[in-house]
Design an enzyme around this catalytic site. Sequence first.
Site, short mmCIF file in Angstrom:
data_model
loop_
_atom_site.label_atom_id
_atom_site.label_comp_id
_atom_site.label_asym_id
_atom_site.label_seq_id
_atom_site.Cartn_x
_atom_site.Cartn_y
_atom_site.Cartn_z
NE ARG A 42 -25.22 -94.62 -26.95
CZ ARG A 42 -25.86 -93.47 -26.86
NH1 ARG A 42 -26.10 -92.95 -25.68
NH2 ARG A 42 -26.30 -92.83 -27.94
CD GLU A 48 -21.70 -88.03 -27.82
OE1 GLU A 48 -22.75 -88.06 -28.46
OE2 GLU A 48 -21.47 -88.80 -26.86
CG HIS A 49 -23.46 -87.38 -33.38
ND1 HIS A 49 -24.60 -88.05 -33.74
CD2 HIS A 49 -23.78 -86.62 -32.31
CE1 HIS A 49 -25.58 -87.70 -32.91
NE2 HIS A 49 -25.10 -86.84 -32.03
CB SER A 145 -35.07 -95.60 -24.71
OG SER A 145 -35.45 -94.58 -25.63
CG ASP A 189 -26.86 -96.01 -29.89
OD1 ASP A 189 -25.78 -95.51 -29.49
OD2 ASP A 189 -27.80 -95.34 -30.33
CG ASN A 232 -39.09 -90.63 -31.96
OD1 ASN A 232 -38.37 -91.20 -32.77
ND2 ASN A 232 -40.19 -91.17 -31.48
CE LYS A 233 -31.87 -93.22 -32.18
NZ LYS A 233 -30.77 -94.21 -32.09
#
Length: 353
Positions: A42, A48-49, A145, A189, A232-233
């Site tokens: 997406r 945002e946030h 992803s 997401d 990478n979250k």
Amino acid sequence: MAAHPPKTKILISANKRLQNLKEAFEKKYGEAPLFYAQAPGRVNLIGEHIDYCGYAVLPMAIEQSILAAVTVNDSKKIYLANTEPKYKDFTVSSEDIEIDKDNPQWYYYFLCGVKGIQEHLGKVPLSGMKCVVDGTIPASSGLSSSSALVCCAALLTMEVNHKSLNKVALAEISAKCERYIGTEGGGMDQSISFLAEEGTAKLIEFHPLRASDVRLPEGAVFVISNCCVEMNKAATSHFNIRVVECRIATKMLAKARGLEWGRLLKLSQVQTELEASLEEMLRLVAEVLHPEPYSREEVCKVLGITTEQLCTDLLSPNTHADGAGKLVVYTNQCGRSRQASCLHQSVRTEPAS
């Protein structure tokens, strides 16, 4: 909006990606896949946030996706492989799924989806499966992803175990189960991955989760540029820091207005209880929160809690300062164009002086 994820029959030979995945699966396991599952990435257009603050967002799905080929077995084992050689194979018992938050490998995101469905079904024994995953969403690029992988895994786990849930339920489960890997997102997401429809973005609102079509202009083209810097979250605290800072701001604002702040976690809840407009919330922020950094001790003093309570109730595992550090909270009073980010706080761990 369709209530359940669609099941369609596709001519494999007419789809090059499916054909390649089928061949990879057969080469890996010596048999043909039983079915395929797919979840899109997406891009967010507005908001945002702020989903983890309880506010609405406007994302749309993109054509890049996670695609998985699957077959079922009686071994009680889950065999995972990836078409990308750098992502290693993994095998685990379907009866003993453990996720290592300190080692966020690709297969742990997959197992978040599996474990989330297992928990939802009451920890029932799951069938074994063999799976090969193919992804076209650039990894760690801000296009979800990892969340798409979680959603795809949740979807195919339902199919493997002959269960059925509607797309809203699957989105809510997937949002919660991504926390197994340590990411405390708000659900945007996963919601768009399941609820997206061709030709429209979605206004996604929470509590309860619901999605409304926002038609895109005819012939409009959206260009997504990739700077190729990966984030990478789950491997860093950057994402969770923003969640924690908003949680702390929620508590401070709620207490300042005499609300039962202990039960409030999201800024939208404060706004709802106060029946306040956005402008009134902006004034509340300016009145209650100072722009200078807050120390860990000051946060505890304002809320009347101990350091242990701060760590247990407000912070997440990867936003804790160690014993030699101090926690600093910064206020950020920005413009009105980003609805709730005007209430934004940021938490940073800095070395003790």
